[in-house]
Design a protein around this motif. Structure first.
Motif, PDB file in Angstrom:
ATOM      1  N   ASP A 128      -4.297   2.997   5.197  1.00 34.21           N
ATOM      2  CA  ASP A 128      -4.552   3.027   5.301  1.00 34.21           C
ATOM      3  C   ASP A 128      -5.390   1.818   6.202  1.00 34.21           C
ATOM      4  O   ASP A 128      -5.174   0.150   6.441  1.00 34.21           O
ATOM      5  CB  ASP A 128      -4.850   1.699   3.712  1.00 34.21           C
ATOM      6  N   SER A 180       0.470   5.721  -0.209  1.00 37.23           N
ATOM      7  CA  SER A 180       0.253   6.875  -0.325  1.00 37.23           C
ATOM      8  C   SER A 180       1.411   7.763  -0.446  1.00 37.23           C
ATOM      9  O   SER A 180       2.027   8.023  -0.051  1.00 37.23           O
ATOM     10  CB  SER A 180      -0.826   7.536   0.487  1.00 37.23           C
ATOM     11  N   ASN A 181       0.868   9.285  -1.223  1.00 39.47           N
ATOM     12  CA  ASN A 181       1.186  10.568  -0.761  1.00 39.47           C
ATOM     13  C   ASN A 181       0.976  11.724  -0.970  1.00 39.47           C
ATOM     14  O   ASN A 181      -0.329  11.302  -1.866  1.00 39.47           O
ATOM     15  CB  ASN A 181       2.733  10.176  -1.930  1.00 39.47           C
ATOM     16  N   TYR A 206       0.702  -1.526   0.034  1.00 40.27           N
ATOM     17  CA  TYR A 206      -0.079  -0.289   0.204  1.00 40.27           C
ATOM     18  C   TYR A 206       0.946   1.175   0.180  1.00 40.27           C
ATOM     19  O   TYR A 206       2.001   1.438   0.933  1.00 40.27           O
ATOM     20  CB  TYR A 206      -0.546  -0.001   1.456  1.00 40.27           C
TER      21      TYR A 206
END
Length: 158
Positions: free
Chosen positions: A53, A40-41, A38
């Motif tokens: 998450d 995200s940025n 997983y």
């Protein structure tokens, strides 16, 4: 004395050995692992931000987290569990290996982040319960078949 070929003619012994072989194969399948990840940025402004998450991180037990934070002229803190680390950055980058899902408090400025979590999933591990039952039943059946074979050898039938 009886031979292995004669011993395998006994149905309980043959069935028990087949069950033991199946249990071994099924338990080996449980070791098959699949990589999951997983990422995200983004850019964070002033305030408290929860990264990651939650559903993904609750689904797996063994995982590796990496948090890379870059900013210019900002003050922020990273909270991981009971630990709070405060940073004041002037055009820099920080790489953190969090132990829990991180929370970032930005006090002034903006913060760019990249948060990556990688985990290992074992999708066939649940079948190890079937392998365990097969192992128990196969051992009992093989033992019964072997004792019948030994009894027949002792009585001279084999």
């Amino acid at each position: 004395m009886g031979t292995l070929r004669e011993a395998l003619e006994y149905p309980f012994l043959r069935a028990g050995l087949i069950m033991l072989l199946l249990a071994l194969i099924i338990s080996a399948m449980g070791l098959y692992g699949v990589d999951k990840s997983y990422s995200s940025n983004g850019t964070l402004g002033k305030g408290r931000h929860f990264l990651g998450d939650e559903d993904f991180e609750k689904s797996y037990v063994y995982y590796n987290r990496t948090l890379i934070i870059s900013s210019s002229n900002s003050t922020f803190s990273v909270i991981q569990g009971n630990t709070t680390e405060k940073y004041t950055q002037l055009n820099g980058t920080v790489k953190i290996i969090p132990t829990t899902r991180p929370v970032i408090d930005v006090f002034n400025g903006t913060v760019n982040y990249t948060y990556t979590v990688s985990a290992k999933d074992y999708p066939y591990a649940i079948y190890s319960l079937i392998a365990f039952v097969l192992m128990l039943v196969g051992t009992v059946m093989a033992f019964i078949g072997y004792t019948h074979f030994l009894r027949d050898v002792k009585e001279g039938k084999r």
